[in-house]
Design a protein around this motif. Structure first.
Motif, PDB file in Angstrom:
ATOM      1  N   ALA A 376     -14.658   5.791  -6.709  1.00 18.74           N
ATOM      2  CA  ALA A 376     -13.939   6.771  -5.889  1.00 18.74           C
ATOM      3  C   ALA A 376     -13.923   6.271  -4.454  1.00 18.74           C
ATOM      4  CB  ALA A 376     -14.633   8.127  -5.961  1.00 18.74           C
ATOM      5  N   GLY A 377     -12.780   6.411  -3.797  1.00 18.98           N
ATOM      6  CA  GLY A 377     -12.697   6.000  -2.394  1.00 18.98           C
ATOM      7  C   GLY A 377     -11.381   5.306  -2.104  1.00 18.98           C
ATOM      8  N   HIS A 378     -11.401   4.456  -1.079  1.00 17.75           N
ATOM      9  CA  HIS A 378     -10.135   3.811  -0.673  1.00 17.75           C
ATOM     10  C   HIS A 378      -9.917   2.474  -1.373  1.00 17.75           C
ATOM     11  CE1 HIS A 378     -12.612   1.288   1.858  1.00 17.75           C
ATOM     12  NE2 HIS A 378     -13.023   2.325   2.573  1.00 17.75           N
ATOM     13  N   HIS A 379     -10.903   2.043  -2.157  1.00 16.58           N
ATOM     14  CA  HIS A 379     -10.791   0.813  -2.956  1.00 16.58           C
ATOM     15  C   HIS A 379     -10.461  -0.414  -2.099  1.00 16.58           C
ATOM     16  CE1 HIS A 379     -10.819   3.799  -6.064  1.00 16.58           C
ATOM     17  NE2 HIS A 379      -9.672   4.284  -5.659  1.00 16.58           N
ATOM     18  N   CYS A 380     -10.947  -0.422  -0.860  1.00 15.77           N
ATOM     19  CA  CYS A 380     -10.662  -1.557   0.056  1.00 15.77           C
ATOM     20  C   CYS A 380      -9.162  -1.786   0.163  1.00 15.77           C
ATOM     21  CB  CYS A 380     -11.373  -2.833  -0.393  1.00 15.77           C
ATOM     22  SG  CYS A 380     -13.149  -2.692  -0.384  1.00 15.77           S
ATOM     23  N   ALA A 381      -8.409  -0.705   0.143  1.00 19.30           N
ATOM     24  CA  ALA A 381      -6.952  -0.808   0.275  1.00 19.30           C
ATOM     25  C   ALA A 381      -6.491   0.350   1.165  1.00 19.30           C
ATOM     26  CB  ALA A 381      -6.288  -0.759  -1.095  1.00 19.30           C
ATOM     27  N   MET A 382      -7.086   0.448   2.359  1.00 19.51           N
ATOM     28  CA  MET A 382      -6.793   1.594   3.230  1.00 19.51           C
ATOM     29  C   MET A 382      -5.313   1.703   3.612  1.00 19.51           C
ATOM     30  SD  MET A 382     -10.264   1.729   5.497  1.00 19.51           S
ATOM     31  CE  MET A 382     -10.261   3.372   6.128  1.00 19.51           C
ATOM     32  N   PRO A 383      -4.617   0.589   3.894  1.00 20.16           N
ATOM     33  CA  PRO A 383      -3.188   0.741   4.216  1.00 20.16           C
ATOM     34  C   PRO A 383      -2.384   1.348   3.056  1.00 20.16           C
ATOM     35  CG  PRO A 383      -3.974  -1.377   4.999  1.00 20.16           C
ATOM     36  CD  PRO A 383      -5.080  -0.792   4.151  1.00 20.16           C
ATOM     37  N   LEU A 384      -2.793   1.072   1.822  1.00 21.84           N
ATOM     38  CA  LEU A 384      -2.090   1.657   0.675  1.00 21.84           C
ATOM     39  C   LEU A 384      -2.383   3.158   0.584  1.00 21.84           C
ATOM     40  CD1 LEU A 384      -0.327   0.964  -1.878  1.00 21.84           C
ATOM     41  CD2 LEU A 384      -2.482   1.038  -3.140  1.00 21.84           C
ATOM     42  N   MET A 385      -3.652   3.513   0.817  1.00 19.28           N
ATOM     43  CA  MET A 385      -4.019   4.939   0.781  1.00 19.28           C
ATOM     44  C   MET A 385      -3.218   5.701   1.843  1.00 19.28           C
ATOM     45  SD  MET A 385      -6.179   5.300  -1.670  1.00 19.28           S
ATOM     46  CE  MET A 385      -5.777   3.914  -2.686  1.00 19.28           C
TER      47      MET A 385
END
Ligand code: PMP
Length: 422
Positions: A376-385
């Motif tokens: 759970a979280g941003h999956h190291c893809a914050m720009p996608l989130m």
């Protein structure tokens, strides 16, 4: 409101011979027989890291007991043996990627280091006016090294957008591909959504525009058959721990002319021919890019993982994962208030989702109590989130060893969370 779909159980859907095959495969992975919080582990976090088969652990152990010595310093038999095993693993990685030669494979610590290696070594080719074309769905590992490159050289990043379905906007990508683009760096499979990018087409488009291509294959290499020559990419990064090998090992495929041209990455032993205080001459590739004592055991274990997957047939394992994805998508779609992020096809076996009013971390914790491990979280893809206006998602990711039963436990855990938060 949609009603929860009544789903057949594992035994109803999966034929007996298929169930036996899954049971046999699961028996190869001792971790899958463990318990968490008093419940049998349902490990659905394979996009973060996969479990290792006994064959990989045996190969590691055999190496440690029977072979370990430093490599490439062959004045004694054990060193020769270790070198042969290490270089044998390079040949396996060559075959895995269908590289033209084993010299095109550089061992690294993982996909992150593979990408950093390329970014560090490209400084001389970049400057004001250079552009690096990325996509909105990249993992931070395929963003930050390019930002650092831009800081050093004055180059700029351009970002190809992602459609609502999670698909790369290829039309916009094409428009951003012009003569200033010095590199395209794109993920093969989105770790956050599972969406598979049309990398062959991307390589063709980039080739026409004269731009080299780096593919981040961290999420693809253990799930999709690869052919670097057919893809016609310049660089391909992969990660051992996402393909049933240990952490701390990965590889970079780079076309030979690149390895001949690029300056070294790190300096030290192994990467040199001669060192004088006046001048140092460098070793030939791939050793020029492997300074210091390499992760010998990791490389050998990665080779063993590739052997394991090839032995079972990657296509066959991939078909099992597609079937799991279908079942999971069907089960989760039936849960009221659940929204899947990334519906584009084709997809790898990843389901990313959000639930009305339930934070993904709460969902993860409730599922953990049931023995179901998700991310759970941003999956190291914050720009996608950010693109989807979300702080994060819950993500279940499957490997061929997962079962319908585990997916059904995921679905019922989510239903429990929904009742708790109502
Ligand atoms: N790229 C993607 C798409 C990933 O999913 C990951 C790992 N989450 C990485 C890069 C980084 O890989 P590694 O752990 O091997 O550094």
């Amino acid at each position: 409101m949609r009603a929860a779909a009544a789903s057949p159980t594992q035994t109803e859907r999966v034929k007996p011979e298929q169930a036996n095959r899954i049971a046999d495969l699961r028996a190869d992975f001792p971790a899958l027989a463990t318990q968490v919080n008093g419940k049998p582990l349902a490990y659905l976090d394979n996009a973060a890291s996969t479990q290792r088969p006994q064959a990989v652990m045996d190969a590691l152990n055999r190496y440690e007991v029977e072979m370990h010595a430093n490599v490439h310093r062959g004045v004694h038999a054990r060193s020769d043996q270790a070198t042969a095993a290490f270089e044998g693993a390079r040949e396996r990685a060559r075959a895995w990627l269908n590289a033209a030669s084993a010299e095109e494979i550089v061992f690294t610590r993982g996909a992150t280091e593979s990408i950093n290696l390329v970014a560090r070594c490209l400084d001389k080719r970049m400057g004001e006016g250079s552009e690096i074309l990325l996509t909105r769905m990249e993992h931070h590992s395929n963003i930050v090294p390019w930002q650092q490159l831009c800081e050093r050289t004055g180059a700029r990043i351009q970002v190809a957008p992602v459609l609502d379905s999670g698909e790369l906007d290829l039309k916009a990508f094409q428009e951003l591909l012009h003569s200033g683009v010095q590199l395209v760096a794109v993920t093969h499979v989105s770790n956050a959504m599972g969406v598979i990018n049309p990398v062959a087409e991307i390589c063709r488009m980039a080739r026409r525009a004269g731009a080299p291509v780096l593919i981040d294959g961290a999420q693809a290499a253990g799930h999709i058959p690869l052919d670097a020559q057919d893809l016609d990419c310049d660089f391909y990064a992969l990660s051992g721990h996402k393909m049933y090998a240990p952490t701390g090992i990965g590889a970079l495929y780079a076309r030979r002319p690149w390895l001949e041209e690029l300056p070294p990455f790190l300096g030290g032993g192994e990467m040199i021919l001669e060192v004088r205080f006046e001048e140092t001459t460098y070793n030939a590739p791939p050793h020029r890019f492997e300074a210091g004592t390499p992760n010998i055991s990791g490389a050998i274990a990665l080779g063993a993982a590739m052997d394991y997957l090839a032995g079972h047939g990657l296509e066959r394992l991939a078909a099992m994962e597609r079937e799991l994805l279908e079942h999971a998508t069907e089960r989760l779609r039936g849960i009221a208030g659940l929204r899947i992020i990334g519906t584009a096809k084709p997809k790898s076996a990843v389901v990313s989702f959000v639930m009305d009013d339930i934070h993904p971390h709460d969902l993860g914790t409730i599922l953990d109590h049931e023995g179901v491990a998700i991310r759970a979280g941003h999956h190291c893809a914050m720009p996608l989130m950010e693109r989807f206006g979300l702080p994060g998602t819950a993500r279940a990711s499957f490997a061929f060893y997962n079962t319908h039963d585990e997916i059904d436990r995921l679905a019922s855990g989510i239903e429990t969370a929904r009742r708790l938060f109502r």
